[in-house]
Design a protein around this motif. Structure first.
Motif, PDB file in Angstrom:
ATOM      1  N   ILE A  59      11.866 -13.471   4.527  1.00 48.43           N
ATOM      2  CA  ILE A  59      10.970 -12.701   5.664  1.00 48.43           C
ATOM      3  C   ILE A  59      10.002 -11.883   5.165  1.00 48.43           C
ATOM      4  CG2 ILE A  59      11.081 -11.231   7.720  1.00 48.43           C
ATOM      5  CD1 ILE A  59      13.730 -12.942   8.790  1.00 48.43           C
ATOM      6  N   LEU A  60      10.269 -11.052   3.829  1.00 52.08           N
ATOM      7  CA  LEU A  60       9.593 -10.087   3.538  1.00 52.08           C
ATOM      8  C   LEU A  60       8.526 -11.256   3.163  1.00 52.08           C
ATOM      9  CD1 LEU A  60      12.161  -8.665   1.910  1.00 52.08           C
ATOM     10  CD2 LEU A  60      11.162  -7.170   3.547  1.00 52.08           C
ATOM     11  N   PRO A  61       7.938 -11.970   2.430  1.00 52.01           N
ATOM     12  CA  PRO A  61       6.878 -12.610   2.182  1.00 52.01           C
ATOM     13  C   PRO A  61       5.490 -12.808   3.381  1.00 52.01           C
ATOM     14  CG  PRO A  61       8.357 -13.514   0.899  1.00 52.01           C
ATOM     15  CD  PRO A  61       9.253 -13.004   1.673  1.00 52.01           C
ATOM     16  N   VAL A  62       6.346 -13.501   4.499  1.00 52.81           N
ATOM     17  CA  VAL A  62       5.445 -12.899   5.663  1.00 52.81           C
ATOM     18  C   VAL A  62       5.268 -11.360   5.711  1.00 52.81           C
ATOM     19  CG1 VAL A  62       5.308 -13.990   8.180  1.00 52.81           C
ATOM     20  CG2 VAL A  62       6.413 -15.262   6.623  1.00 52.81           C
ATOM     21  N   LEU A  63       5.878 -10.523   5.420  1.00 51.32           N
ATOM     22  CA  LEU A  63       5.261  -9.316   5.595  1.00 51.32           C
ATOM     23  C   LEU A  63       4.289  -8.469   4.688  1.00 51.32           C
ATOM     24  CD1 LEU A  63       9.181  -7.756   6.855  1.00 51.32           C
ATOM     25  CD2 LEU A  63       7.119  -7.776   8.363  1.00 51.32           C
ATOM     26  N   ALA A  64       4.212  -9.617   3.844  1.00 57.43           N
ATOM     27  CA  ALA A  64       3.354  -8.527   2.703  1.00 57.43           C
ATOM     28  C   ALA A  64       1.845  -9.803   3.313  1.00 57.43           C
ATOM     29  CB  ALA A  64       3.739  -9.538   1.097  1.00 57.43           C
TER      30      ALA A  64
ATOM     31  N   LEU B 273       5.158 -11.612  -3.813  1.00 60.83           N
ATOM     32  CA  LEU B 273       3.377 -12.233  -4.646  1.00 60.83           C
ATOM     33  C   LEU B 273       2.797 -13.611  -4.451  1.00 60.83           C
ATOM     34  CD1 LEU B 273       4.608 -10.436  -8.428  1.00 60.83           C
ATOM     35  CD2 LEU B 273       3.078  -9.680  -6.671  1.00 60.83           C
ATOM     36  N   LEU B 274       3.710 -13.764  -4.058  1.00 59.80           N
ATOM     37  CA  LEU B 274       3.259 -15.509  -3.381  1.00 59.80           C
ATOM     38  C   LEU B 274       2.983 -15.153  -2.252  1.00 59.80           C
ATOM     39  CD1 LEU B 274       2.592 -18.266  -4.121  1.00 59.80           C
ATOM     40  CD2 LEU B 274       5.109 -19.092  -2.803  1.00 59.80           C
ATOM     41  N   GLY B 275       3.685 -14.499  -1.781  1.00 64.93           N
ATOM     42  CA  GLY B 275       2.857 -14.312  -0.438  1.00 64.93           C
ATOM     43  C   GLY B 275       1.978 -13.687  -0.207  1.00 64.93           C
ATOM     44  N   PHE B 276       1.555 -12.331  -0.691  1.00 66.92           N
ATOM     45  CA  PHE B 276       0.422 -11.695  -1.186  1.00 66.92           C
ATOM     46  C   PHE B 276      -0.756 -12.312  -2.241  1.00 66.92           C
ATOM     47  CE2 PHE B 276      -1.849  -7.957  -2.871  1.00 66.92           C
ATOM     48  CZ  PHE B 276      -1.975  -6.592  -2.534  1.00 66.92           C
ATOM     49  N   GLY B 277      -0.518 -13.112  -2.718  1.00 73.72           N
ATOM     50  CA  GLY B 277      -1.829 -13.828  -3.460  1.00 73.72           C
ATOM     51  C   GLY B 277      -2.298 -14.753  -2.806  1.00 73.72           C
ATOM     52  N   PHE B 278      -2.023 -15.687  -1.675  1.00 73.89           N
ATOM     53  CA  PHE B 278      -2.495 -16.241  -0.828  1.00 73.89           C
ATOM     54  C   PHE B 278      -2.813 -15.640   0.421  1.00 73.89           C
ATOM     55  CE2 PHE B 278       0.551 -19.652  -1.816  1.00 73.89           C
ATOM     56  CZ  PHE B 278      -0.024 -20.514  -2.207  1.00 73.89           C
ATOM     57  N   ALA B 279      -2.305 -14.212   0.930  1.00 72.00           N
ATOM     58  CA  ALA B 279      -3.326 -13.485   1.750  1.00 72.00           C
ATOM     59  C   ALA B 279      -4.365 -12.937   1.292  1.00 72.00           C
ATOM     60  CB  ALA B 279      -2.176 -13.026   2.548  1.00 72.00           C
ATOM     61  N   ALA B 280      -4.245 -12.746   0.138  1.00 71.09           N
ATOM     62  CA  ALA B 280      -5.689 -12.000  -0.165  1.00 71.09           C
ATOM     63  C   ALA B 280      -6.697 -13.345  -0.559  1.00 71.09           C
ATOM     64  CB  ALA B 280      -5.403 -11.563  -1.633  1.00 71.09           C
TER      65      ALA B 280
ATOM     66  N   THR C  77       1.412  -2.628  -4.792  1.00 74.68           N
ATOM     67  CA  THR C  77       3.026  -0.851  -4.997  1.00 74.68           C
ATOM     68  C   THR C  77       3.476  -1.492  -4.336  1.00 74.68           C
ATOM     69  OG1 THR C  77       1.169   0.161  -5.968  1.00 74.68           O
ATOM     70  CG2 THR C  77       3.504   1.269  -4.900  1.00 74.68           C
ATOM     71  N   THR C  78       3.688  -1.604  -2.679  1.00 74.10           N
ATOM     72  CA  THR C  78       4.377  -1.289  -1.200  1.00 74.10           C
ATOM     73  C   THR C  78       4.996  -2.673  -1.381  1.00 74.10           C
ATOM     74  OG1 THR C  78       2.814   0.068  -0.293  1.00 74.10           O
ATOM     75  CG2 THR C  78       3.990  -1.414   1.312  1.00 74.10           C
ATOM     76  N   ALA C  79       4.346  -3.661  -2.175  1.00 75.07           N
ATOM     77  CA  ALA C  79       5.117  -5.519  -1.853  1.00 75.07           C
ATOM     78  C   ALA C  79       6.057  -5.132  -3.133  1.00 75.07           C
ATOM     79  CB  ALA C  79       4.287  -6.488  -2.718  1.00 75.07           C
ATOM     80  N   MET C  80       5.787  -4.320  -4.338  1.00 75.59           N
ATOM     81  CA  MET C  80       7.116  -4.296  -5.101  1.00 75.59           C
ATOM     82  C   MET C  80       7.939  -2.769  -4.866  1.00 75.59           C
ATOM     83  SD  MET C  80       6.343  -5.805  -7.919  1.00 75.59           S
ATOM     84  CE  MET C  80       6.228  -7.175  -6.142  1.00 75.59           C
ATOM     85  N   ILE C  81       7.998  -2.045  -3.840  1.00 73.46           N
ATOM     86  CA  ILE C  81       8.807  -1.311  -2.938  1.00 73.46           C
ATOM     87  C   ILE C  81       9.508  -2.141  -2.326  1.00 73.46           C
ATOM     88  CG2 ILE C  81       9.284   0.688  -2.014  1.00 73.46           C
ATOM     89  CD1 ILE C  81       6.927   2.228  -3.301  1.00 73.46           C
ATOM     90  N   ALA C  82       9.047  -2.796  -1.401  1.00 74.34           N
ATOM     91  CA  ALA C  82       9.994  -3.994  -0.506  1.00 74.34           C
ATOM     92  C   ALA C  82      10.474  -4.951  -1.227  1.00 74.34           C
ATOM     93  CB  ALA C  82       9.262  -4.646   0.275  1.00 74.34           C
ATOM     94  N   ALA C  83      10.198  -4.696  -2.559  1.00 74.06           N
ATOM     95  CA  ALA C  83      11.513  -6.113  -2.747  1.00 74.06           C
ATOM     96  C   ALA C  83      12.743  -5.581  -3.843  1.00 74.06           C
ATOM     97  CB  ALA C  83      10.573  -6.319  -3.708  1.00 74.06           C
TER      98      ALA C  83
ATOM     99  N   VAL D 234       2.071 -18.051 -13.236  1.00 69.71           N
ATOM    100  CA  VAL D 234       0.520 -18.662 -13.444  1.00 69.71           C
ATOM    101  C   VAL D 234       0.038 -19.040 -12.266  1.00 69.71           C
ATOM    102  CG1 VAL D 234      -0.871 -19.057 -14.745  1.00 69.71           C
ATOM    103  CG2 VAL D 234       1.243 -17.710 -15.980  1.00 69.71           C
ATOM    104  N   VAL D 235       0.618 -20.849 -12.060  1.00 68.25           N
ATOM    105  CA  VAL D 235      -0.164 -21.212 -11.062  1.00 68.25           C
ATOM    106  C   VAL D 235      -0.037 -20.613  -9.511  1.00 68.25           C
ATOM    107  CG1 VAL D 235      -0.329 -23.380 -10.562  1.00 68.25           C
ATOM    108  CG2 VAL D 235       0.611 -23.102 -12.595  1.00 68.25           C
ATOM    109  N   TRP D 236       0.987 -20.494  -9.388  1.00 70.04           N
ATOM    110  CA  TRP D 236       1.553 -19.447  -7.685  1.00 70.04           C
ATOM    111  C   TRP D 236       1.038 -18.914  -7.313  1.00 70.04           C
ATOM    112  CZ3 TRP D 236       1.485 -24.044  -4.522  1.00 70.04           C
ATOM    113  CH2 TRP D 236       2.276 -24.649  -4.694  1.00 70.04           C
ATOM    114  N   VAL D 237       1.572 -17.886  -8.707  1.00 66.93           N
ATOM    115  CA  VAL D 237       0.542 -15.808  -8.440  1.00 66.93           C
ATOM    116  C   VAL D 237      -0.400 -15.821  -8.877  1.00 66.93           C
ATOM    117  CG1 VAL D 237       2.022 -13.664  -8.516  1.00 66.93           C
ATOM    118  CG2 VAL D 237       3.099 -15.666  -8.038  1.00 66.93           C
ATOM    119  N   ALA D 238      -0.532 -16.320  -9.864  1.00 61.15           N
ATOM    120  CA  ALA D 238      -1.164 -15.863 -11.311  1.00 61.15           C
ATOM    121  C   ALA D 238      -2.962 -15.331 -10.862  1.00 61.15           C
ATOM    122  CB  ALA D 238      -1.302 -15.221 -12.731  1.00 61.15           C
TER     123      ALA D 238
END
Length: 270
Positions: free
Chosen positions: A87-92, A178-185, A124-130, A250-254
């Motif tokens: 669920i947390l990646p969806v929140l990200a 971070l995977l969810g964050f990257g796709f969102a951005a 930073t918020t995403a890392m705090i959530a983790a 690197v492939v899925w996040v970076a």
């Protein structure tokens, strides 16, 4: 969110004053933390973590009543990390795409025109959530283990949990966020980012299962489902397992995150 949350100086009539005193970064993070839970969707997603975790705890206690050796802190802690990891990646994703889906990006980037600082606050918020997710899993695990210790005979309720379990749990939570964050951005659209987050890794996993050559040669390096498996235990991962995880990161996040940051920095706000 209101303008008074930031208390930024008013821009001059000629436009935004980029030389004005910067908003404290901690204030930006506090605002982003509030965004993480103050919308209707994010509130119910957050609440569902507790409800699902409680249901899983009860089911685990019932299902293992005849196998008390499966009811220890390590097992509870590992199981409690599953709902948050989903669920947390969806929140990200909502944290990033909310600015664009709800058309509040103009307000946000007018108050703080330095877009890189907004992106940094969201990361930073995403890392705090983790970190919070791992802490929540530990608390729920302690509760479940305490119930097992009272309700069942030994070895149920053993309190053994190594440091590897904490590290592995944080790695899994951070990778997903971070995977969810990257796709969102990269996509800047809530439905599109959620579909991409769930569909693309799943499709690659299916390919790995259907094509043995791909799994043995490429899948073990780029299939994030496979590369994360060694971290779903309470044992330390080997150097090779860390290397495969980093390649998949690197492939899925970076790459998605880097391209997404470029898009956010350059996108026209409407």
């Amino acid at each position: 969110m209101t303008i008074t949350d930031f208390r930024a100086p008013l821009p001059p009539s000629a436009g935004i004053d980029l030389d004005s005193p910067a908003i404290p970064f901690t204030r930006l993070v506090r605002v982003e933390l509030r965004k993480l839970v103050d919308t209707r969707a994010s509130f119910w997603l957050t609440a569902s973590i507790g409800l699902i975790s409680a249901t899983i705890m009860v089911a685990m206690l019932i299902a293992n009543r005849n196998t008390p050796e499966n009811l220890d802190l390590g097992e509870f802690f590992g199981i409690m990390n599953i709902p948050t990891a989903i669920i947390l990646p969806v929140l990200a994703i909502l944290l990033v795409t909310g600015e664009w889906s709800q058309r509040t990006a103009l307000t946000t980037f007018t108050i703080e025109p330095r877009r890189e600082r907004i992106i940094g606050a969201k990361l930073t918020t995403a890392m705090i959530a983790a970190v919070a997710a791992v802490a929540l899993a530990l608390i729920l695990g302690v509760i479940g283990n305490g119930i097992a210790a009272v309700a069942y005979d030994d070895p149920a309720g053993a309190w053994e949990l190594g440091s590897a379990g904490f590290v592995n749990s944080f790695v899994i939570q951070a990778f997903g966020l971070l995977l969810g964050f990257g796709f969102a951005a990269l996509i800047l659209n809530t439905p599109g980012a959620i579909v991409a987050y769930f569909a693309l890794p799943t499709a690659l996993s299916v390919l790995s299962e259907l094509v043995p050559w791909f799994k043995e040669n490429l899948g073990q390096w780029v299939d994030c489902t496979l590369t994360q498996m060694p971290f779903q235990s309470n044992e330390w991962a080997s150097g090779g397992e860390w290397a495969r995880l980093l390649v998949s990161a690197v492939v899925w996040v970076a790459i998605p995150l880097g391209l997404g940051v470029v898009r956010v920095m350059r996108s026209e706000i409407k």
